[in-house]
Scaffold this motif. Structure first.
Motif, PDB file in Angstrom:
ATOM      1  N   PHE B 223      10.946  -4.157   3.210  1.00 50.37           N
ATOM      2  CA  PHE B 223      10.468  -2.795   3.418  1.00 50.37           C
ATOM      3  C   PHE B 223      10.161  -2.169   2.073  1.00 50.37           C
ATOM      4  O   PHE B 223      11.027  -2.061   1.212  1.00 50.37           O
ATOM      5  CB  PHE B 223      11.507  -1.939   4.145  1.00 50.37           C
ATOM      6  CG  PHE B 223      10.980  -0.565   4.468  1.00 50.37           C
ATOM      7  CD1 PHE B 223      10.275  -0.335   5.650  1.00 50.37           C
ATOM      8  CD2 PHE B 223      11.139   0.490   3.568  1.00 50.37           C
ATOM      9  CE1 PHE B 223       9.761   0.921   5.933  1.00 50.37           C
ATOM     10  CE2 PHE B 223      10.622   1.765   3.840  1.00 50.37           C
ATOM     11  CZ  PHE B 223       9.929   1.972   5.027  1.00 50.37           C
ATOM     12  N   MET B 224       8.880  -1.805   1.891  1.00 50.42           N
ATOM     13  CA  MET B 224       8.478  -1.171   0.640  1.00 50.42           C
ATOM     14  C   MET B 224       8.695   0.336   0.789  1.00 50.42           C
ATOM     15  O   MET B 224       7.920   1.036   1.452  1.00 50.42           O
ATOM     16  CB  MET B 224       7.007  -1.464   0.363  1.00 50.42           C
ATOM     17  CG  MET B 224       6.460  -0.808  -0.899  1.00 50.42           C
ATOM     18  SD  MET B 224       7.127  -1.538  -2.408  1.00 50.42           S
ATOM     19  CE  MET B 224       6.055  -2.987  -2.567  1.00 50.42           C
ATOM     20  N   ALA B 225       9.759   0.816   0.185  1.00 51.03           N
ATOM     21  CA  ALA B 225      10.057   2.250   0.267  1.00 51.03           C
ATOM     22  C   ALA B 225       9.046   3.044  -0.550  1.00 51.03           C
ATOM     23  O   ALA B 225       8.384   2.502  -1.437  1.00 51.03           O
ATOM     24  CB  ALA B 225      11.471   2.512  -0.251  1.00 51.03           C
ATOM     25  N   GLY B 226       8.938   4.325  -0.218  1.00 52.02           N
ATOM     26  CA  GLY B 226       8.128   5.210  -1.057  1.00 52.02           C
ATOM     27  C   GLY B 226       9.010   5.643  -2.212  1.00 52.02           C
ATOM     28  O   GLY B 226       9.046   5.004  -3.256  1.00 52.02           O
ATOM     29  N   ILE B 227       9.740   6.701  -1.972  1.00 53.12           N
ATOM     30  CA  ILE B 227      10.768   7.130  -2.914  1.00 53.12           C
ATOM     31  C   ILE B 227      12.039   7.174  -2.092  1.00 53.12           C
ATOM     32  O   ILE B 227      12.060   7.809  -1.033  1.00 53.12           O
ATOM     33  CB  ILE B 227      10.420   8.519  -3.488  1.00 53.12           C
ATOM     34  CG1 ILE B 227       9.164   8.399  -4.351  1.00 53.12           C
ATOM     35  CG2 ILE B 227      11.587   9.097  -4.272  1.00 53.12           C
ATOM     36  CD1 ILE B 227       8.600   9.713  -4.816  1.00 53.12           C
ATOM     37  N   ARG B 228      13.056   6.480  -2.502  1.00 54.64           N
ATOM     38  CA  ARG B 228      14.231   6.306  -1.652  1.00 54.64           C
ATOM     39  C   ARG B 228      14.887   7.613  -1.265  1.00 54.64           C
ATOM     40  O   ARG B 228      15.499   7.740  -0.226  1.00 54.64           O
ATOM     41  CB  ARG B 228      15.250   5.375  -2.326  1.00 54.64           C
ATOM     42  CG  ARG B 228      14.823   3.922  -2.299  1.00 54.64           C
ATOM     43  CD  ARG B 228      15.892   3.023  -1.650  1.00 54.64           C
ATOM     44  NE  ARG B 228      15.272   1.816  -1.115  1.00 54.64           N
ATOM     45  CZ  ARG B 228      14.715   0.855  -1.859  1.00 54.64           C
ATOM     46  NH1 ARG B 228      14.702   0.969  -3.162  1.00 54.64           N
ATOM     47  NH2 ARG B 228      14.170  -0.183  -1.286  1.00 54.64           N
ATOM     48  N   THR B 229      14.734   8.616  -2.122  1.00 53.70           N
ATOM     49  CA  THR B 229      15.355   9.908  -1.809  1.00 53.70           C
ATOM     50  C   THR B 229      14.494  10.754  -0.871  1.00 53.70           C
ATOM     51  O   THR B 229      14.919  11.807  -0.439  1.00 53.70           O
ATOM     52  CB  THR B 229      15.598  10.706  -3.101  1.00 53.70           C
ATOM     53  OG1 THR B 229      14.350  10.807  -3.803  1.00 53.70           O
ATOM     54  CG2 THR B 229      16.603  10.007  -3.984  1.00 53.70           C
ATOM     55  N   SER B 230      13.298  10.280  -0.584  1.00 56.47           N
ATOM     56  CA  SER B 230      12.451  11.030   0.338  1.00 56.47           C
ATOM     57  C   SER B 230      12.921  10.809   1.769  1.00 56.47           C
ATOM     58  O   SER B 230      13.050   9.676   2.226  1.00 56.47           O
ATOM     59  CB  SER B 230      11.003  10.570   0.177  1.00 56.47           C
ATOM     60  OG  SER B 230      10.306  10.723   1.393  1.00 56.47           O
ATOM     61  N   PRO B 231      13.157  11.872   2.490  1.00 55.48           N
ATOM     62  CA  PRO B 231      13.662  11.733   3.864  1.00 55.48           C
ATOM     63  C   PRO B 231      12.747  10.891   4.738  1.00 55.48           C
ATOM     64  O   PRO B 231      13.228  10.079   5.526  1.00 55.48           O
ATOM     65  CB  PRO B 231      13.694  13.176   4.370  1.00 55.48           C
ATOM     66  CG  PRO B 231      13.778  14.016   3.147  1.00 55.48           C
ATOM     67  CD  PRO B 231      13.042  13.278   2.087  1.00 55.48           C
ATOM     68  N   ILE B 284       5.579  -7.527   5.149  1.00 57.67           N
ATOM     69  CA  ILE B 284       6.030  -6.412   4.316  1.00 57.67           C
ATOM     70  C   ILE B 284       5.606  -5.118   4.997  1.00 57.67           C
ATOM     71  O   ILE B 284       4.408  -4.888   5.227  1.00 57.67           O
ATOM     72  CB  ILE B 284       5.413  -6.489   2.905  1.00 57.67           C
ATOM     73  CG1 ILE B 284       5.815  -7.814   2.242  1.00 57.67           C
ATOM     74  CG2 ILE B 284       5.853  -5.288   2.068  1.00 57.67           C
ATOM     75  CD1 ILE B 284       5.147  -8.054   0.897  1.00 57.67           C
ATOM     76  N   VAL B 285       6.579  -4.312   5.315  1.00 57.42           N
ATOM     77  CA  VAL B 285       6.317  -3.042   5.986  1.00 57.42           C
ATOM     78  C   VAL B 285       6.453  -1.930   4.949  1.00 57.42           C
ATOM     79  O   VAL B 285       7.453  -1.872   4.243  1.00 57.42           O
ATOM     80  CB  VAL B 285       7.321  -2.847   7.136  1.00 57.42           C
ATOM     81  CG1 VAL B 285       7.227  -1.441   7.709  1.00 57.42           C
ATOM     82  CG2 VAL B 285       7.060  -3.889   8.218  1.00 57.42           C
ATOM     83  N   CYS B 286       5.423  -1.113   4.838  1.00 59.54           N
ATOM     84  CA  CYS B 286       5.408  -0.112   3.766  1.00 59.54           C
ATOM     85  C   CYS B 286       5.604   1.308   4.296  1.00 59.54           C
ATOM     86  O   CYS B 286       5.210   1.632   5.413  1.00 59.54           O
ATOM     87  CB  CYS B 286       4.099  -0.168   2.989  1.00 59.54           C
ATOM     88  SG  CYS B 286       3.728  -1.814   2.354  1.00 59.54           S
ATOM     89  N   ALA B 287       6.155   2.148   3.441  1.00 61.17           N
ATOM     90  CA  ALA B 287       6.452   3.531   3.823  1.00 61.17           C
ATOM     91  C   ALA B 287       5.206   4.397   3.896  1.00 61.17           C
ATOM     92  O   ALA B 287       5.243   5.483   4.471  1.00 61.17           O
ATOM     93  CB  ALA B 287       7.447   4.145   2.849  1.00 61.17           C
ATOM     94  N   ASN B 288       4.122   3.936   3.276  1.00 63.07           N
ATOM     95  CA  ASN B 288       2.850   4.660   3.433  1.00 63.07           C
ATOM     96  C   ASN B 288       1.660   3.737   3.187  1.00 63.07           C
ATOM     97  O   ASN B 288       1.830   2.607   2.715  1.00 63.07           O
ATOM     98  CB  ASN B 288       2.793   5.880   2.509  1.00 63.07           C
ATOM     99  CG  ASN B 288       2.616   5.505   1.057  1.00 63.07           C
ATOM    100  OD1 ASN B 288       3.035   4.441   0.636  1.00 63.07           O
ATOM    101  ND2 ASN B 288       1.987   6.390   0.299  1.00 63.07           N
TER     102      ASN B 288
END
Lengths: 391, 391
Positions: B223-231, B284-288
């Motif tokens: 999982f490709m996170a955006g910014i981990r602290t982003s809800p 790979i699943v991405c956050a955006n």
DNA sequence: TTGTAAGCGTTATCAC
DNA sequence: GTGATAACGCTTACAA
């Protein structure tokens, strides 16, 4: 207020000697117990005039007094009421930006997201510059018939206003400018009543014409206008036609060559043109990138190869133009800079440094040669570019 | 004012019986001779209270009186002064929107234009809805350290404020919400102090996980996170991980999978990952979408085929996702609707219809299956789509 | 250098 | 149903 410490809000409430002011027995319901200069004044043991002076950076004050006031402001978490300021001084520190709602640009179309780009980038640039100068930016979108409502809102909320091209009928501009510092963005630059900020449409179109003729040897052309009444579209078309004429080439004159600045509009135009005549000019020069994209789509859909059969160019250099195949030869226009420049000028007008209506400011543009005109695309690949971007 | 007729401005000047008001001998320099309710009142032969009543749509009036006043307003081209209104009534009819400057999102990067899209679309949606409700929208961009300045500006200019995710530290939100009706956009929905508007991250991520496992048979993921602290990023990641775990698959846990929501960030992450281990998960699943684009670029750059070797999915459904090859499987998120919904709620809070902090509103999303996950892209070609769009 | 007080253009509370 | 008038929170002469 400093938002880094919530606890002080409590302090503010405890200490506030609210309504110490001599002449008041608050008759109105006040939603939030906002701190005023009266509170600050009484806490600092000075008059409200002194507080106001601190607020406005008046220099001839005893530093100690200033310190006192500053401390009181901090303690009470004082935030000046801008309505009161605006009312009293006539200065609101707010600039307005009037733009076209997307539905007004291209009604009925599902979504043409890229259409948003120009306006959005301008808004961003403007906001950034405005906030640097201490101004806030108020948005005023206009649709079908909201124009005068929106303009009124600008009058009553702003110190100055930026009018994007085609948001307001030309004849209304002097009236507006008479009442409020006004800057025109992407207008025709012919208004005597307001300063115009626009990009250079002349040099790049002449350069492009020369390139198409001298480098690629094309001699038959068409110009895909955006909206014929748009000054930018008109200027691009005129300069292109003039230069091609000078070079001995031909440009079609059919009124069918108009795209509404949209991809779908361009596709429709090409379709219509194809119904009249199956042959195509050697090169189609478009008033913006979106329509160039449409032209390429439509041509390829009908079996024409770009650029081998027909060359196509755009104007704007939106990010998409780098990503399509063939990559688009176009003219780079500094979107955000336009917004910035408009605010810069407007701020100076508002502050009385320069006076309204003084000429126009022209931002430079640059021809970007990629492959849709027949050139080899020498730009880096996306990956390389992105990687380099990371350092 | 009605901007359709410039000539009347002259009328206004002639007729204006300015300073008829009893108690004044104007001591201040007034830049423009603005028409006030005093002028209207004296022209209509009524008191200012009556004018004010007309202005506010007070119903119990003699129609004839109203007519008189309306006519006077028209003749004098009266535009109410909003600062005075705001000062007197405490209602400014302005809503604030706090967002992140692009440099704050991705400093140092040349331009990543698509990054603008989310915020821009939200702003557009918000402005449109606000203007429908009679409110104006004030922009407050925050960069590195401008937060408290911007918030102060909101306090002093607005009736309510929309805070985009990550513009303001979480702990500051209660303080802000205490002072001004506040709506959070794309936050985590856990704030007790302010209503949150966000999209559904749960259902589409579970659906996507199921699709990848059941339809395509993948079992190893990242999982490709955006910014981990982003809800939003966190919620997408959590829901995806939970569902994959439930289905018996594996998701890598390395902290290297984080893109800053940008294409370049995603490329950098893939590069880093490749240095550790040449093999790749099956999907790979991405956050955006932006990071998905970067992932695809980087993978292909290193000889992986998408989706044959590695499947990739995004989130957002930006227009680019339809245009790249392979077209991107993603989750459609209603950008403009988010802005609209936020304003809708905020307006109702401002008008006292609902009270602040009451829960959160979740907008639906939809998984769009295209080719980057291994599906056949059944969507229409661009040309067909555009043509259909024209009717 | 600081304080006093008038005034900015509205809204809203009273009377009439 | 309408008119006087105080009040909103600030800026700015003018006075001290």
């Amino acid at each position: 207020m400093t938002i880094d410490d919530d606890s002080q809000i409590a302090v503010a409430k405890d200490i506030s000697t609210k309504s110490n002011r001599s002449h008041v027995t608050s008759p109105q319901l006040i939603a939030s117990p906002n701190v005023t200069i009266y509170d600050v004044a009484s806490r600092a043991g000075v008059s409200i005039a002194t507080v106001s002076r601190v607020l406005n950076g008046y220099s001839q004050m005893k530093p100690a007094t200033r310190e006192l006031v500053v401390a009181a402001m901090r303690d009470l978490r004082f935030v000046p009421n801008n309505s009161a300021r605006g009312l009293s001084s006539g200065t609101k520190m707010v600039l307005g930006m009037v733009f076209l709602h997307s539905e007004a640009i291209d009604p009925g179309l599902e979504v043409e997201e890229d259409t948003l780009l120009f306006t959005d980038a301008v808004i961003r640039g403007a906001e950034e510059e405005a906030s640097k100068s201490g101004y806030a930016l108020l948005l005023g979108g206009v649709g079908k018939a909201r124009v005068s409502e929106t303009i009124d809102r600008m009058f009553s909320n702003c110190d100055g206003v930026i009018l994007l091209d085609r948001t307001v009928p030309d004849r209304a501009i002097p009236t507006i400018a008479k009442r409020l510092p006004t800057v025109l963005l992407a207008g025709n630059g012919k208004s005597r009543s307001a300063t115009t900020i626009r990009v250079d449409n002349e040099e790049p179109m002449k350069k492009l014409a020369n390139h198409l003729v001298s480098v690629h040897g094309y001699s038959s052309f068409a110009f895909m206008a955006g909206i014929r009444t748009s000054p930018d579209s008109a200027a691009r078309e005129m300069n292109f036609r003039e230069e091609i004429a000078r070079l001995g080439g031909r440009v079609e004159t059919d009124s069918i060559w108009e795209s509404s600045y949209t991809t779908s509009g361009a596709i429709a135009a090409i379709e219509a043109r194809l119904k009249m005549d199956r042959s195509m000019p050697e090169a189609i020069v478009c008033a913006n990138d979106q329509s160039a994209v449409g032209v390429i789509y439509a041509l390829e859909h009908h079996g024409f190869r770009v650029p081998q059969d027909v060359a196509v160019t755009g104007f704007d250099d939106i990010s998409l133009s780098r990503r399509i195949t063939p990559s688009l030869t176009t003219v780079r226009q500094p979107f955000q800079e336009l917004g910035k420049a408009a605010v810069e000028v407007l701020v100076r007008i508002c502050q009385g440094e320069i006076k309204s209506g003084s000429g126009s400011r022209v931002l430079p543009t640059k021809v970007i040669y990629r492959s849709s005109c027949g050139c080899a695309d020498v730009s880096e690949s996306s990956v390389e570019k992105f990687m380099r971007g990371r350092g």
